[in-house]
Design an enzyme around this catalytic site. Structure first.
Site, PDB file in Angstrom:
ATOM      1  N   HIS A   1      10.915  28.891  39.697  1.00 32.63           N
ATOM      2  CA  HIS A   1      11.777  30.057  39.934  1.00 32.63           C
ATOM      3  C   HIS A   1      11.110  31.400  39.646  1.00 32.63           C
ATOM      4  O   HIS A   1      11.693  32.444  39.942  1.00 32.63           O
ATOM      5  CB  HIS A   1      13.076  29.923  39.144  1.00 32.63           C
ATOM      6  CG  HIS A   1      12.975  30.221  37.688  1.00 32.63           C
ATOM      7  ND1 HIS A   1      13.352  31.433  37.156  1.00 32.63           N
ATOM      8  CD2 HIS A   1      12.520  29.479  36.653  1.00 32.63           C
ATOM      9  CE1 HIS A   1      13.155  31.399  35.846  1.00 32.63           C
ATOM     10  NE2 HIS A   1      12.649  30.234  35.513  1.00 32.63           N
TER      11      HIS A   1
ATOM     12  N   GLN B   1       4.139  32.362  34.364  1.00 33.30           N
ATOM     13  CA  GLN B   1       4.089  33.682  35.014  1.00 33.30           C
ATOM     14  C   GLN B   1       2.871  33.855  35.916  1.00 33.30           C
ATOM     15  O   GLN B   1       2.649  34.948  36.429  1.00 33.30           O
ATOM     16  CB  GLN B   1       4.073  34.780  33.938  1.00 33.30           C
ATOM     17  CG  GLN B   1       5.314  34.858  33.075  1.00 33.30           C
ATOM     18  CD  GLN B   1       6.493  35.518  33.785  1.00 33.30           C
ATOM     19  OE1 GLN B   1       6.329  36.141  34.834  1.00 33.30           O
ATOM     20  NE2 GLN B   1       7.681  35.372  33.219  1.00 33.30           N
TER      21      GLN B   1
ATOM     22  N   CYS C   1      20.383  44.874  20.910  1.00 31.32           N
ATOM     23  CA  CYS C   1      21.819  44.803  21.168  1.00 31.32           C
ATOM     24  C   CYS C   1      22.167  44.197  22.509  1.00 31.32           C
ATOM     25  O   CYS C   1      23.198  43.582  22.661  1.00 31.32           O
ATOM     26  CB  CYS C   1      22.433  46.193  21.086  1.00 31.32           C
ATOM     27  SG  CYS C   1      22.264  46.881  19.453  1.00 31.32           S
TER      28      CYS C   1
ATOM     29  N   THR D   1      16.206  10.497  38.026  1.00 32.19           N
ATOM     30  CA  THR D   1      16.070  10.531  39.479  1.00 32.19           C
ATOM     31  C   THR D   1      15.471  11.860  39.923  1.00 32.19           C
ATOM     32  O   THR D   1      15.897  12.930  39.462  1.00 32.19           O
ATOM     33  CB  THR D   1      17.459  10.341  40.142  1.00 32.19           C
ATOM     34  OG1 THR D   1      17.981   9.085  39.713  1.00 32.19           O
ATOM     35  CG2 THR D   1      17.368  10.381  41.657  1.00 32.19           C
TER      36      THR D   1
ATOM     37  N   ALA E   1       9.667  25.220  33.091  1.00 35.35           N
ATOM     38  CA  ALA E   1       8.551  25.449  32.162  1.00 35.35           C
ATOM     39  C   ALA E   1       8.928  25.135  30.717  1.00 35.35           C
ATOM     40  O   ALA E   1       8.082  24.701  29.936  1.00 35.35           O
ATOM     41  CB  ALA E   1       8.051  26.893  32.282  1.00 35.35           C
ATOM     42  N   THR E   2      10.188  25.361  30.352  1.00 32.12           N
ATOM     43  CA  THR E   2      10.590  25.062  28.970  1.00 32.12           C
ATOM     44  C   THR E   2      10.419  23.574  28.682  1.00 32.12           C
ATOM     45  O   THR E   2       9.845  23.187  27.647  1.00 32.12           O
ATOM     46  CB  THR E   2      12.043  25.505  28.724  1.00 32.12           C
ATOM     47  OG1 THR E   2      12.104  26.928  28.777  1.00 32.12           O
ATOM     48  CG2 THR E   2      12.540  25.041  27.362  1.00 32.12           C
TER      49      THR E   2
ATOM     50  N   ASN F   1       4.924  36.994  29.384  1.00 29.31           N
ATOM     51  CA  ASN F   1       6.111  37.303  30.189  1.00 29.31           C
ATOM     52  C   ASN F   1       6.666  38.699  29.911  1.00 29.31           C
ATOM     53  O   ASN F   1       7.379  39.250  30.747  1.00 29.31           O
ATOM     54  CB  ASN F   1       7.205  36.261  29.940  1.00 29.31           C
ATOM     55  CG  ASN F   1       7.521  36.097  28.475  1.00 29.31           C
ATOM     56  OD1 ASN F   1       6.645  35.834  27.667  1.00 29.31           O
ATOM     57  ND2 ASN F   1       8.775  36.254  28.116  1.00 29.31           N
TER      58      ASN F   1
END
Lengths: 143, 390
Positions: free
Chosen positions: B207, B185, B330, B245, B77-78, B157
């Site tokens: 995925h 999503q 963090c 390919t 998707a990116t 997301n």
């Protein structure tokens, strides 16, 4: 008690915790706060919006800290550092509190550099505890 | 739950490959598999691979109501988002340099638009309401005569909030403005129909729908054709829009995953809605919790909750029996609290103390009951340690 004044090692990378952090995070010592009484002092610093907040409260016995309790909001390093410190400060004098530096906690708990600012907040709480002790002494002094 | 591993509640990040999909992929591999180059149609090996690729293309197209020739294979998707946004904007740069998107989009979209800003485009960043929804009227108000592209994600997301892409699509179609939708999503969670939604470009990935990582697709409107400048140059595969390919086994996996996702969508949604509601009720009983995102307009398996009085990193670490995502700075790869939750008006503190639970095809009732038990115990423990605890 001796103050550690050198810069700590860089510590662990984010998201990993050493054995001492795990131990104190899972089994915090001396959690809580003493009710206000004549021999109880309290030092607080930080805000949740800053990512860390600490309250240290202690009983004074014979010019030394008898027992220390803590409350902490923050990451696992913060909670573990406050718990560890509550044991470390037992028996400390007012001069020990003034001399205490954040680097000792950062060293012992392998705090990553990104979180050193939070240990500074803990140092502020310790120094606030010393100020409360000082005020207690002033209040008890004869007119 | 796999022995020794945390309970997996992070399906919005990625999903395990469905064994049926894995089997279809395995059959492509090895000396007897479809190892030929799908572009080498001069021999049987290549033709065999090509047939599988085209079958998968038809499966993906069917899942979104498109014609197969409108599907371009990408790496995910990116890449699809980048190809759509940069491709359309650059191709049509002489027609206008104004584009529109929202602050709550995925980074793949936001960073592509930031690149356009560097290239001299002007971006209107829409701010969603506190429920995460971008009102189509906001899009209408932002449209200008020189607007050439609008991009809006279908399902967020982080919060699972569903945008009214059909209404925005109709607006764009009426103005002749290209409309891109990140639907990473959506598959297996909501029905998708690019015609009914008036979508010109739609980014997809395998995925998130029990397919393999490393394969995605971009739907590109063909009637009338939409101009698009490629990002990758080479052998001219995929109508020259995406050279390289073709990864036959990955493509076969995506096709199989999308077909299964559509076949099982209604049953999955019904089951996941029930499990998610049970999880929410169980967590709610703690008090001091807030649901992030619209309570109604959201997909079935996703629950994003902020916990008052608990710091995010400590919460995630205390809950390491559960594999969940956090809005804490963090422990995530970025150095800021969730920008999506902040775009919804959440304070840094609440954004940092948020957890995203995303349930999936293999999540069980027992796992949800265990998750509730662990969350209740650890939140109560951490709150008791915090200043001002009762």
């Amino acid at each position: 008690m001796q103050a550690v004044t050198h810069r700590p090692a860089r510590g662990r990378t984010q998201g990993t915790y050493g054995a001492l952090v795990l131990e104190h995070f899972e089994h915090p010592r001396n959690a809580g706060r003493y009710r206000p009484q004549a021999d109880v002092i309290e030092g607080a610093a930080g805000r949740p919006a800053q990512g860390a907040a600490f309250v240290l409260s202690a009983r004074i016995e014979d010019e030394r800290l008898g027992a220390v309790r803590f409350e902490a909001y923050g990451c696992p390093h913060c909670i573990a550092a406050a718990s560890w410190l509550s044991e470390r400060l037992r028996g400390a004098t007012r001069a020990d509190l003034d001399a205490w530096r954040w680097t000792e906690a950062a060293d012992r708990l392998e705090v990553p550099a990104e979180k050193w600012g939070r240990m500074l907040v803990l140092e502020d709480a310790v120094h606030e505890l010393a100020r409360a002790w000082e005020r207690l002494g002033e209040a008890a002094a004869p007119e | 739950m796999s022995a020794g591993l945390p309970i997996y509640l992070d399906h919005a990040a990625t999903t395990p490959v469905d064994p049926r999909v894995a089997q279809a992929m395995i059959e492509c591999l090895g000396p007897d598999g479809a190892h030929g180059n799908a572009s080498s149609v001069g021999h049987e090996h290549g033709r065999r691979a090509r047939a599988l690729v085209e079958r998968a293309r038809a499966q993906v197209a069917a899942a979104i109501g498109a014609r197969p020739e409108c599907i371009i294979w990408t790496s995910g998707a990116t890449e699809s988002d980048n190809l759509a946004i940069l491709g359309v904007a650059r191709f049509n740069a002489d027609r206008g340099r104004h584009v529109i998107s929202a602050r709550s989009e995925h980074k793949a979209v936001i960073e592509a638009f930031k690149q356009l800003e560097k290239e001299g485009f002007q971006v209107s960043w829409l701010k969603p309401g506190s429920n995460g929804i971008v009102d189509p009227e906001q899009v209408e108000a932002a449209l200008r005569p020189d607007t050439q592209l609008v991009s809006l994600m279908h399902v967020n997301n982080e919060t699972g909030v569903i945008q009214d892409v059909a209404a925005v699509g109709a607006l764009c179609r009426a103005r002749g403005v290209a409309f891109h939708v990140d639907a990473a999503q959506s598959v297996g969670k909501l029905p998708l129909d690019v015609q009914a939604m008036s979508v010109d470009l739609l980014a997809l990935t395998a995925h998130k729908a029990y397919g393999p990582k490393g394969i995605g697709a971009l739907y590109v409107r063909r009637d009338p054709p939409l101009g698009l400048r490629p990002l990758i140059y080479g052998g001219g595969q995929e109508l020259g829009l995406r050279s390289g390919t073709l990864a036959t086994h990955q493509i076969v996996g995506m096709g199989a995953a999308f077909e299964l996702a559509e076949l099982e969508r209604e049953a999955d949604v019904e089951r996941l809605t029930r499990l998610r509601e049970r999880l929410w009720q169980g967590i709610c009983a703690l008090g001091g919790v807030e649901l992030n995102g619209d309570p109604q307009r959201r997909v079935a398996g996703l629950l994003n909750v902020s916990f008052h009085g608990v710091e995010g990193e400590s919460l995630q670490f205390a809950l390491r029996e559960l594999a969940v995502s956090t809005g804490s700075a963090c422990s995530s790869a970025t150095d800021e609290a969730s920008y999506v939750l902040r775009a919804l008006g959440r304070s840094d503190e609440l954004a940092q103390s948020s957890l995203r639970f995303s349930l999936g095809r293999y999540t069980t009732q027992e796992e949800i009951e265990r998750a509730i038990e662990v969350v209740r115990r650890e939140v109560a423990r951490l709150r008791a340690l915090a200043p001002g605890a009762p």
